[in-house]
Motif scaffolding. Structure first.
Motif, PDB file in Angstrom:
ATOM      1  N   PHE A  57      44.408  20.996 -12.797  1.00 54.10           N
ATOM      2  CA  PHE A  57      43.010  20.586 -12.899  1.00 54.10           C
ATOM      3  C   PHE A  57      42.503  19.933 -11.619  1.00 54.10           C
ATOM      4  O   PHE A  57      41.517  20.368 -11.049  1.00 54.10           O
ATOM      5  CB  PHE A  57      42.794  19.631 -14.085  1.00 54.10           C
ATOM      6  N   TRP A  58      43.162  18.883 -11.114  1.00 56.30           N
ATOM      7  CA  TRP A  58      42.613  18.147  -9.992  1.00 56.30           C
ATOM      8  C   TRP A  58      42.699  18.926  -8.684  1.00 56.30           C
ATOM      9  O   TRP A  58      41.755  18.899  -7.876  1.00 56.30           O
ATOM     10  CB  TRP A  58      43.317  16.799  -9.857  1.00 56.30           C
ATOM     11  N   ARG A  59      43.825  19.589  -8.442  1.00 53.68           N
ATOM     12  CA  ARG A  59      43.932  20.390  -7.212  1.00 53.68           C
ATOM     13  C   ARG A  59      43.523  21.832  -7.462  1.00 53.68           C
ATOM     14  O   ARG A  59      42.823  22.434  -6.643  1.00 53.68           O
ATOM     15  CB  ARG A  59      45.361  20.323  -6.665  1.00 53.68           C
ATOM     16  N   TYR A  60      43.968  22.372  -8.569  1.00 49.03           N
ATOM     17  CA  TYR A  60      43.575  23.749  -8.933  1.00 49.03           C
ATOM     18  C   TYR A  60      42.877  23.706 -10.290  1.00 49.03           C
ATOM     19  O   TYR A  60      43.522  23.409 -11.302  1.00 49.03           O
ATOM     20  CB  TYR A  60      44.805  24.670  -9.012  1.00 49.03           C
ATOM     21  N   PRO A  61      41.563  23.874 -10.378  1.00 53.59           N
ATOM     22  CA  PRO A  61      40.702  24.389  -9.301  1.00 53.59           C
ATOM     23  C   PRO A  61      39.767  23.350  -8.695  1.00 53.59           C
ATOM     24  O   PRO A  61      39.041  23.659  -7.754  1.00 53.59           O
ATOM     25  CB  PRO A  61      39.872  25.416 -10.051  1.00 53.59           C
ATOM     26  N   LEU A  62      39.725  22.101  -9.237  1.00 53.26           N
ATOM     27  CA  LEU A  62      38.619  21.200  -8.931  1.00 53.26           C
ATOM     28  C   LEU A  62      38.529  20.866  -7.441  1.00 53.26           C
ATOM     29  O   LEU A  62      37.435  20.793  -6.880  1.00 53.26           O
ATOM     30  CB  LEU A  62      38.760  19.912  -9.757  1.00 53.26           C
ATOM     31  N   TYR A  63      39.660  20.670  -6.788  1.00 56.77           N
ATOM     32  CA  TYR A  63      39.643  20.316  -5.359  1.00 56.77           C
ATOM     33  C   TYR A  63      38.957  21.399  -4.530  1.00 56.77           C
ATOM     34  O   TYR A  63      38.285  21.104  -3.534  1.00 56.77           O
ATOM     35  CB  TYR A  63      41.077  20.094  -4.876  1.00 56.77           C
TER      36      TYR A  63
END
Length: 510
Positions: free
Chosen positions: A400-406
């Motif tokens: 979530f935080w790196r993939y994809p939100l970042y």
């Protein structure tokens, strides 16, 4: 049609509707300075006429008008219908005999059933032949309404229906109409129209796309200029906030401690300055209300609204980016150079355009003020957390935080672009120099590129201008999303209303 002809047509329509004495009067004036209810009704009719529609629906157009004004307005509507080959469908409240005679066709409904649909001048024959003749010296429209009215059954049965109840009388008239020659003629005529004039019915009478954009851009710009709360108040707040920001980081210097200070300043600029664009949400909600009403009336297309809003808001956002941005940039003493400041201001502009577009999307889906603010702020809060400052990119949780939100948060490109703009080409004393060492006699320095790569974990495979290009590409993508949402939100509005009222704890039924 040229603008001069459109203006001439508007003035002519206003005069023919008897509004020439109120041409310079504000619709929503104070005290006795505004328009009366009847004048507002005529103004709303004029607004619809100006678009020259082929099919015009009017819901009780004579409501609030006296008998003379009702006749005058409806007579003008008939003349326009003949002049522009316009079809007008109107529901009318208790028309006088003069007004009733102006209608070519009449449709009488009772509880969703068609009692009569045909020429208005022969409707009396239908009622007379089926045992409900119109009394002498009585308005035919009053007689028809009394005959099929179901609100006061007990009183109406004795007066109008003889030995029949109201329901029996209406059911009898419905059966008589279905078997009548008039009904058969209507069905035949409708079938012919559907076959022969199908393409003609699809043709519109809207102004071309460029004219729509020009008119909407001018109107939107004037509204933004006149509304103090739309941009002017935000500009004043930005100036005050940037002055405070500049004083806190005043003359930041070039020591090792300035590395963290510069990063914090740039993060605050890209995050918390731009998130304040949600302050314009009340104005966005009002814009959406006007757009939805005018779009449903067929005045223009969603694409024209999106283009005009983008163009009209750009000068104000540019001013907000340049003036407060220059204050902060000069007070803090960031890297000198015209190109560096242009990049700084351009990044601020792109971020504010992104936030505004995001809030417009939210306003089109959630017109409720409280829900819209919470939703917009929540989305941006998640993007800020995953942007790569509070938690460095390599340390972000993968799910979530790196993939994809970042990768989809615009703050990532804003942070990295601003960091590159500030640190590339600079050198700072290394940490051990500040500890009083200097054992080898040589001063140790750290380059800005090393800071970007090792401290901020910035991707160095492309330049800062690519980050800026990504931001403006995201602006275009967000605007495209706004266009798609505006074109489809009507289909899902009932579901959205139910969700809004569920969260607000209201049980009102739609």
């Amino acid at each position: 049609m040229s603008l001069s002809k459109k203006k001439e047509r508007a003035e002519t329509t206003i005069k023919e509707m008897g509004l020439q004495d109120a041409m310079d009067t504000r619709i929503g004036g104070w005290g006795n300075k505004g328009l009366s209810g009847g004048q507002k009704r005529r103004v709303s009719i004029c607004m619809e006429i100006l678009t020259r529609p082929k099919l015009l629906f009017l819901d009780e157009p004579t409501s609030g008008l006296d008998s003379a004004a009702s006749y005058y307005v409806m007579k003008r509507m008939i003349d326009l219908a003949r002049q522009d080959r316009m079809t007008i469908i109107a529901s009318i409240h208790q028309p006088s005999s003069q007004v009733f005679q102006l209608f070519h066709n009449l449709c009488l409904l009772s509880s969703g059933r068609t009692v009569y649909f045909g020429r208005s001048d022969i409707a009396y024959k239908f009622f007379e032949s089926n045992g409900f003749p119109c009394p002498s010296h009585q308005n035919p429209s009053d007689h028809y309404l009394h005959t099929i009215n179901t609100d006061f059954d007990e009183d109406m049965d004795q007066v109008f229906h003889a030995n029949k109840t109201t329901e029996e009388a209406i059911s009898f008239l419905v059966r008589c109409y279905k078997s009548s020659h008039t009904c058969q003629e209507i069905h035949r005529h409708v079938a012919e129209i559907c076959i022969e004039n199908r393409e003609e019915l699809k043709k519109g009478s809207q102004a071309n796309f460029i004219s729509q954009c020009l008119i909407l851009t001018r109107r939107s710009f004037v509204n933004m200029y006149r509304d103090l709360g739309y941009y002017w108040l935000r500009l004043a707040i930005y100036i005050a906030l940037c002055s405070g920001l500049g004083s806190v980081f005043y003359d930041i210097g070039s020591g090792y401690s300035s590395i963290q200070a510069r990063g914090s300043l740039l993060m605050f600029t890209a995050s918390f300055l731009t998130i304040m664009a949600i302050g314009g949400f009340p104005s966005f909600v009002e814009d959406m209300k006007v757009f939805q009403r005018e779009r449903l009336n067929g005045h223009y297309r969603p694409a024209a609204f999106v283009v005009s809003n983008t163009i009209s808001s750009a000068p104000f956002l540019l001013a907000i980016s340049l003036i407060p941005g220059a204050i902060t940039y000069s007070l803090v003493g960031l890297q000198q150079g015209c190109a560096h400041f242009i990049f700084f201001a351009s990044t601020l502009l792109a971020c504010m355009m992104l936030v505004e577009t995001l809030m417009l999307i939210v306003a089109s889906i959630m017109p409720n003020f409280l829900m819209g603010l919470i939703t917009g702020a929540g989305i941006q809060g998640l993007m800020i957390l995953s942007g790569g400052f509070f938690r460095l990119p390599h340390d972000l949780p993968l799910v979530f935080w790196r993939y994809p939100l970042y990768y989809i948060a615009f703050h990532r490109y804003a942070y990295q672009g601003l960091f590159k703009n500030e640190f590339e080409g600079l050198t700072f004393p290394a940490a051990q120099v500040l500890q009083g060492g200097g054992g080898g006699g040589g001063a140790a320095y750290i380059k800005g590129e090393e800071i970007l790569r090792n401290i901020w974990q910035v991707e160095m495979g492309y330049s800062k201008w690519m980050d800026l290009a990504m931001l403006f590409a995201m602006v275009a993508f967000y605007r495209l999303m706004l266009l798609i949402v505006l074109g489809t939100v009507e289909k899902f509005k009932p579901v959205i209303r139910e969700i809004n009222f569920f969260f607000l704890g209201k049980q009102e039924k739609y």
